[in-house]
Design an enzyme around this catalytic site. Structure first.
Site, PDB file in Angstrom:
ATOM      1  N   CYS A  34       0.833  -1.214   0.000  1.00 34.03           N
ATOM      2  CA  CYS A  34       0.000   0.000   0.000  1.00 34.03           C
ATOM      3  C   CYS A  34       0.862   1.256   0.000  1.00 34.03           C
ATOM      4  O   CYS A  34       1.504   1.584   1.005  1.00 34.03           O
ATOM      5  CB  CYS A  34      -0.929  -0.027   1.212  1.00 34.03           C
ATOM      6  SG  CYS A  34      -1.846   1.504   1.489  1.00 34.03           S
ATOM      7  N   CYS A  37      -0.135   3.931   2.535  1.00 30.15           N
ATOM      8  CA  CYS A  37       0.239   3.472   3.883  1.00 30.15           C
ATOM      9  C   CYS A  37       1.687   3.829   4.180  1.00 30.15           C
ATOM     10  O   CYS A  37       2.030   4.271   5.292  1.00 30.15           O
ATOM     11  CB  CYS A  37       0.065   1.960   4.009  1.00 30.15           C
ATOM     12  SG  CYS A  37      -1.630   1.378   3.811  1.00 30.15           S
TER      13      CYS A  37
END
Length: 298
Positions: A34, A37
């Site tokens: 991600c 993230c």
């Protein structure tokens, strides 16, 4: 539950639920693949480190490795960031993508929740000492107030109320240059805080109304020329510089009552500065505001 799921639950209980009994736990649901993230991760790390003494801890849940935990929280997209206290979710921090946004949300939560942290313990210890310093300063004992705030500054040099109190004590003690230097040394974002603005008002007031060694000649001038508003203004300023706030307020209010817009409202402006220095929540200020309102609108 499978053995792996039981292990995940036990790990989550140890890393998140148990610490949340006394602390505010930031739970970061993330995954290695991600991109957002990875961008958010350093922000969370930095803020959590800065807020550690306030009782904030950070726990990370890898949604690939802990799919069972992610499913329990119905995680549908990542990054998802929650705040947990005493085993309950208390806030969704996901919208906070910047350091400033995250700090704002954490500050709000910390004001509302009984979090146990070093900062809260220090605040509880400092509060009565700061109140004592403020009382001594209000009573006009500038030297003693400065001594108290100097000692508090050794304990908590970055505490905004302590910094403000010390600067205002310097001003009251006649150490105007030292007060100005203390304000100049503060970071720009700190200088905008209400406590520091109050100290800046005290400094500005001292610059505009320097102390006078002998009030006698000014008092005599007002007695001799009671209609001379400049003489009344000069005396009110001198009384304010001497810490005689009741007499100063009386003087400024008498000018407003006689000619409210005299000298472009100078008396009212000085009175409002005095309110800022004393503290807008102070009962004395509330009483003087009522007197001013009665003159202006009565």
């Amino acid at each position: 539950m499978s053995p792996a799921e039981k292990e995940a639950v036990q790990r989550f209980r140890a890393d998140v639920v148990e610490p949340s009994m006394t602390k505010l736990v930031i739970v970061d649901f993330w995954a290695e693949w991600c991109g957002p993230c990875k961008a958010l991760g350093p922000v969370l790390d930095k803020v959590a480190a800065e807020y550690a003494d306030k009782g904030v801890v950070l726990a990370k849940v890898d949604t690939d490795k802990d799919q069972f935990i992610a499913a329990q929280f119905q995680i549908r997209s990542i990054p998802t960031v929650y705040a947990m206290f005493q085993g309950q979710l208390v806030a969704d921090l996901t919208p906070a993508r910047t350091e400033a946004q995250l700090k704002q949300m954490l500050d709000q939560l910390l004001r509302q929740l009984p979090i146990e942290g070093e900062a809260q313990s220090q605040e509880a210890e400092l509060e009565p000492l700061i109140a004592m310093g403020e009382q001594v300063l209000a009573e006009g004992d500038a030297a003693r107030a400065l001594s108290i705030f100097d000692q508090l500054a050794e304990m908590a040099p970055d505490h905004h109320a302590v910094v403000s109190g010390r600067i205002r004590a310097l001003v009251a003690a006649g150490q105007v240059d030292a007060a100005e230097a203390a304000i100049a040394a503060l970071p720009e974002e700190v200088a905008k805080l209400p406590d520091i603005v109050r100290a800046q008002s005290a400094l500005a007031l001292a610059r505009s109304a320097p102390a006078v060694d002998d009030l006698g000649p000014l008092e005599a001038a007002v007695t001799a020329r009671p209609d001379d508003l400049q003489a009344r203004y000069d005396l009110a300023n001198a009384r304010m510089a001497a810490g005689q706030r009741d007499a100063a307020a009386d003087g400024f209010l008498s000018i407003v009552a006689t000619e409210r817009d005299w000298n472009d409202g100078a008396a009212r402006q000085q009175l409002l500065k005095l309110f800022e220095v004393v503290g807008l929540e102070d009962p004395w200020v509330s009483a003087q505001r009522r007197r001013l309102s009665a003159i202006l609108f009565g």
